[in-house]
Enzyme design. Structure first.
Site, mmCIF file in Angstrom:
data_model
loop_
_atom_site.group_PDB
_atom_site.id
_atom_site.type_symbol
_atom_site.label_atom_id
_atom_site.label_comp_id
_atom_site.label_asym_id
_atom_site.label_seq_id
_atom_site.Cartn_x
_atom_site.Cartn_y
_atom_site.Cartn_z
ATOM 1 N N THR A 119 -7.633 14.453 -13.448
ATOM 2 C CA THR A 119 -8.922 14.163 -14.072
ATOM 3 C C THR A 119 -9.634 15.417 -14.548
ATOM 4 O OG1 THR A 119 -11.154 13.444 -13.512
ATOM 5 C CG2 THR A 119 -9.832 14.147 -11.699
ATOM 6 N N HIS A 153 -18.733 2.653 -15.239
ATOM 7 C CA HIS A 153 -18.475 3.423 -16.460
ATOM 8 C C HIS A 153 -19.390 2.983 -17.607
ATOM 9 C CE1 HIS A 153 -14.309 4.416 -14.730
ATOM 10 N NE2 HIS A 153 -15.124 5.431 -14.559
ATOM 11 N N ARG A 194 -27.852 11.618 -12.666
ATOM 12 C CA ARG A 194 -26.975 11.111 -11.606
ATOM 13 C C ARG A 194 -26.338 12.343 -10.939
ATOM 14 N NH1 ARG A 194 -22.115 7.178 -13.490
ATOM 15 N NH2 ARG A 194 -21.206 9.186 -14.021
ATOM 16 N N PHE A 220 -0.716 6.198 -10.509
ATOM 17 C CA PHE A 220 -2.096 5.978 -10.948
ATOM 18 C C PHE A 220 -3.011 5.597 -9.782
ATOM 19 C CE2 PHE A 220 0.701 4.894 -14.462
ATOM 20 C CZ PHE A 220 0.099 5.519 -15.545
ATOM 21 N N ASP A 236 0.839 -1.202 0.000
ATOM 22 C CA ASP A 236 0.000 0.000 0.000
ATOM 23 C C ASP A 236 0.871 1.248 0.000
ATOM 24 O OD1 ASP A 236 -3.181 0.476 1.097
ATOM 25 O OD2 ASP A 236 -1.786 2.157 1.037
ATOM 26 N N ARG A 289 -19.572 13.509 -23.330
ATOM 27 C CA ARG A 289 -18.230 13.263 -22.795
ATOM 28 C C ARG A 289 -17.241 13.091 -23.945
ATOM 29 N NH1 ARG A 289 -20.470 14.727 -19.119
ATOM 30 N NH2 ARG A 289 -20.679 13.917 -17.003
ATOM 31 N N TYR A 341 -13.822 13.645 -4.895
ATOM 32 C CA TYR A 341 -12.857 13.009 -5.797
ATOM 33 C C TYR A 341 -12.085 14.069 -6.582
ATOM 34 C CZ TYR A 341 -11.210 10.791 -10.105
ATOM 35 O OH TYR A 341 -10.448 10.409 -11.171
HETATM 36 N N1 LIG Z 1 -10.802 5.669 -15.663
HETATM 37 C C1 LIG Z 1 -11.002 6.934 -15.995
HETATM 38 O O1 LIG Z 1 -11.817 7.258 -16.872
HETATM 39 C C2 LIG Z 1 -10.209 8.019 -15.311
HETATM 40 C C3 LIG Z 1 -10.455 9.341 -15.692
HETATM 41 C C4 LIG Z 1 -9.724 10.354 -15.067
HETATM 42 C C5 LIG Z 1 -8.746 10.046 -14.141
HETATM 43 N N2 LIG Z 1 -8.533 8.760 -13.782
HETATM 44 C C6 LIG Z 1 -7.488 8.481 -12.785
HETATM 45 O O2 LIG Z 1 -6.579 7.552 -13.341
HETATM 46 C C7 LIG Z 1 -6.031 6.692 -12.350
HETATM 47 C C8 LIG Z 1 -6.230 5.250 -12.747
HETATM 48 O O3 LIG Z 1 -7.615 5.011 -12.947
HETATM 49 P P1 LIG Z 1 -8.142 3.549 -13.275
HETATM 50 O O4 LIG Z 1 -9.455 3.693 -13.943
HETATM 51 O O5 LIG Z 1 -7.059 2.761 -13.904
HETATM 52 O O6 LIG Z 1 -8.400 3.006 -11.797
HETATM 53 P P2 LIG Z 1 -8.159 1.537 -11.206
HETATM 54 O O7 LIG Z 1 -8.982 1.480 -9.968
HETATM 55 O O8 LIG Z 1 -8.384 0.510 -12.250
HETATM 56 O O9 LIG Z 1 -6.618 1.558 -10.844
HETATM 57 C C9 LIG Z 1 -6.104 2.066 -9.638
HETATM 58 C C10 LIG Z 1 -5.045 1.095 -9.141
HETATM 59 O O10 LIG Z 1 -4.463 1.619 -7.939
HETATM 60 C C11 LIG Z 1 -4.425 0.595 -6.936
HETATM 61 N N3 LIG Z 1 -4.484 1.280 -5.628
HETATM 62 C C12 LIG Z 1 -5.476 2.044 -5.141
HETATM 63 N N4 LIG Z 1 -5.149 2.506 -3.913
HETATM 64 C C13 LIG Z 1 -3.899 2.021 -3.628
HETATM 65 C C14 LIG Z 1 -3.024 2.141 -2.513
HETATM 66 N N5 LIG Z 1 -3.362 2.837 -1.420
HETATM 67 N N6 LIG Z 1 -1.817 1.526 -2.569
HETATM 68 C C15 LIG Z 1 -1.469 0.796 -3.676
HETATM 69 N N7 LIG Z 1 -2.262 0.639 -4.746
HETATM 70 C C16 LIG Z 1 -3.468 1.247 -4.724
HETATM 71 C C17 LIG Z 1 -5.617 -0.281 -7.238
HETATM 72 O O11 LIG Z 1 -5.505 -1.591 -6.720
HETATM 73 C C18 LIG Z 1 -5.628 -0.268 -8.773
HETATM 74 O O12 LIG Z 1 -4.806 -1.291 -9.295
HETATM 75 C C19 LIG Z 1 -6.730 7.089 -11.053
HETATM 76 O O13 LIG Z 1 -5.874 7.952 -10.352
HETATM 77 C C20 LIG Z 1 -7.979 7.823 -11.529
HETATM 78 O O14 LIG Z 1 -8.388 8.781 -10.581
HETATM 79 C C21 LIG Z 1 -9.243 7.732 -14.338
HETATM 80 O O1 LIG Z 2 -25.077 3.406 -16.426
HETATM 81 C C1 LIG Z 2 -24.723 4.531 -16.796
HETATM 82 C C2 LIG Z 2 -23.403 5.024 -16.552
HETATM 83 C C3 LIG Z 2 -23.107 6.304 -16.973
HETATM 84 N N1 LIG Z 2 -24.016 7.066 -17.610
HETATM 85 C C4 LIG Z 2 -23.659 8.414 -18.074
HETATM 86 O O2 LIG Z 2 -22.572 8.278 -18.964
HETATM 87 C C5 LIG Z 2 -21.689 9.385 -18.869
HETATM 88 C C6 LIG Z 2 -20.285 8.880 -18.574
HETATM 89 O O3 LIG Z 2 -20.281 8.311 -17.276
HETATM 90 P P1 LIG Z 2 -19.066 7.448 -16.691
HETATM 91 O O4 LIG Z 2 -18.648 6.437 -17.676
HETATM 92 O O5 LIG Z 2 -19.479 6.990 -15.333
HETATM 93 O O6 LIG Z 2 -17.881 8.508 -16.597
HETATM 94 P P2 LIG Z 2 -17.819 9.930 -15.886
HETATM 95 O O7 LIG Z 2 -18.794 10.038 -14.782
HETATM 96 O O8 LIG Z 2 -17.906 10.964 -16.982
HETATM 97 O O9 LIG Z 2 -16.379 9.928 -15.221
HETATM 98 C C7 LIG Z 2 -15.186 9.453 -15.856
HETATM 99 O O10 LIG Z 2 -14.571 10.499 -16.536
HETATM 100 C C8 LIG Z 2 -14.175 11.584 -15.718
HETATM 101 C C9 LIG Z 2 -13.506 12.599 -16.592
HETATM 102 O O11 LIG Z 2 -14.364 13.078 -17.591
HETATM 103 C C10 LIG Z 2 -13.203 11.107 -14.658
HETATM 104 O O12 LIG Z 2 -12.958 12.148 -13.773
HETATM 105 C C11 LIG Z 2 -13.773 9.956 -13.857
HETATM 106 O O13 LIG Z 2 -12.757 9.431 -13.018
HETATM 107 C C12 LIG Z 2 -14.231 8.892 -14.811
HETATM 108 O O14 LIG Z 2 -14.892 7.876 -14.070
HETATM 109 C C13 LIG Z 2 -22.257 10.260 -17.742
HETATM 110 O O15 LIG Z 2 -23.011 11.263 -18.321
HETATM 111 C C14 LIG Z 2 -23.187 9.321 -16.976
HETATM 112 O O16 LIG Z 2 -24.288 9.976 -16.386
HETATM 113 C C15 LIG Z 2 -25.298 6.591 -17.866
HETATM 114 O O17 LIG Z 2 -26.140 7.285 -18.428
HETATM 115 N N2 LIG Z 2 -25.599 5.337 -17.454
#
Ligand SMILES: NC(=O)c1ccc[n+]([C@@H]2O[C@H](COP(=O)([O-])OP(=O)(O)OC[C@H]3O[C@@H](n4cnc5c(N)ncnc54)[C@H](O)[C@@H]3O)[C@@H](O)[C@H]2O)c1
Ligand SMILES: O=c1ccn([C@@H]2O[C@H](COP(=O)(O)OP(=O)(O)O[C@H]3O[C@H](CO)[C@@H](O)[C@H](O)[C@H]3O)[C@@H](O)[C@H]2O)c(=O)[nH]1
Length: 328
Positions: A115, A187, A281, A71, A49, A219, A139
């Protein structure tokens, strides 16, 4: 050697896949939301961790780390509203712990996953890095706090950093070996594809009364490998001192509504979705579209995947995962 914290997660594991082509990589992950199987076998894995000072310190004492990519975070908006302690503890305090150890061991290069949520409800239709930041949930606030922390660490300790503000990460690796696999899944694209695979009864659309053409949220979807490539460019620029201390948006610059995404998923899969329309939402801005002009101009970043290819790769990954489960 590059330390990738959170390298077992969705985006981190795709970055590790790119990194191991040229560099030695060590992954630190507590597997809270990530998966051991997602870590490329060429990387060294340490289960631990990032809030555990001893674990982090041991890594810095045992390996010569040139840069850290971070990440690891909790990243569910609604969970952050109900449980802000988890977000300030893991995201903010966890990152502080990592940065403290970096300063102590004189490691100066840092790449951070931020983000689009830092912009809150933006006034502009297309968001630049100069757009006003005003996150509307814990967040987004936790990520902006870290960005501010980085500025202070830069001026006090000479930390060099690159911050990437991702828009909506989506898609899967071309090898079909890794893809988005969150539990619970929140998502949009994986939820639609799981529904079209018969794993969910329907797809819910949150809100049809937004000020957009079809009333649903817009988005900017960006392929996870395009994000990974940006990290490689950012890393090289940091290590070879071509840039320092920069913030970049990562998006495709095209906005798609929830309905557009459902349509495209139907087209790619050849299947018809059952849709349920629900109320909005909490905390969803109507429109988030990135200008990524800055990284394109400064680092020469080019995106390879349009929406069609994003959904195709995601679909291939879902089918492959399903097949593997059946064969086991
Ligand atoms: N997925 C998206 O659309 C999105 C959008 C914007 C920003 N982000 C950011 O990108 C990064 C990665 O996102 P993701 O979707 O891959 O998430 P994810 O949850 O798949 O990956 C996060 C990883 O970090 C590890 N982790 C969490 N807390 C930890 C800790 N305390 N110590 C060690 N490991 C830890 C988890 O086990 C996981 O493997 C995040 O910082 C998220 O906020 C994601
Ligand atoms: O069952 C669902 C899930 C999502 N949505 C909509 O789809 C869009 C996208 O949603 P989602 O895929 O949950 O992504 P976001 O809420 O836009 O957030 C993502 O994208 C952001 C940046 O744009 C990041 O900050 C977040 O970490 C990441 O989860 C949004 O309008 C939601 O309201 C639906 O209508 N139905």
């Amino acid at each position: 050697m590059i330390l990738v914290v959170g390298g077992a997660g969705y985006i981190g594991s795709h970055c590790v896949k790119e990194l191991v082509k040229e560099r030695s990589v060590i992954v630190l992950d507590n597997l809270s939301t990530g998966h051991f199987w997602a870590i490329d076998e060429k990387a060294i894995f340490i289960e631990g961790d990032l809030r555990d000072e001893k674990v982090v310190e041991k890594i810095f004492l045992s390996y010569k780390i040139d840069a850290v990519m971070h990440f690891a975070a909790n990243s569910l908006v609604s969970e952050s509203v109900n449980n802000p302690i988890k977000y300030y503890e893991n995201n903010v305090a966890g990152t502080l712990n990592l940065l403290k150890q970096m300063v102590k061991h004189n490691i100066n290069n840092f790449i951070f996953s931020s983000t689009a949520a830092v912009y809150g409800i933006p006034k502009e239709n297309v968001i630049t890095e100069e757009s006003f930041t005003n996150p509307i949930n814990p967040y987004g606030k936790s990520k902006l706090m870290i960005e501010e922390m980085l500025r202070d660490f830069q001026s006090a300790y000479g930390l060099n950093y690159v911050v990437f503000r991702y828009f909506n990460a989506a898609g899967a690796h071309s090898s079909k070996e890794i893809g988005e696999d969150h539990e619970p899944e929140t998502h949009l694209i994986p939820l639609i594809l799981q529904h079209l695979l018969g794993k969910r009864e329907k797809i819910k659309v949150f809100g049809t009364d937004y000020d957009t053409l079809d009333g649903t949220c817009i988005r900017d979807y960006i392929h996870v490998t395009d994000i990974a490539i940006a990290h490689i460019l950012g890393l090289d620029a940091l290590l070879y001192k071509r840039i320092d201390n920069n913030i970049y948006n990562l998006g495709n610059g095209h906005g798609y509504s929830v309905k557009d995404i459902i349509d495209m998923c139907e087209r790619v899969t050849g299947k018809k979705a059952t849709i349920e329309y629900e109320s909005r939402r909490i905390g969803d801005p109507a429109r988030l579209i990135a200008s990524s002009k800055k990284i394109r101009e400064q680092l020469g970043w080019e995106t390879e995947y349009n929406l069609n290819k994003i959904i195709e790769t995601a679909w291939e990954w879902h089918i492959n995962k399903n097949l593997n489960k059946i064969l086991k």
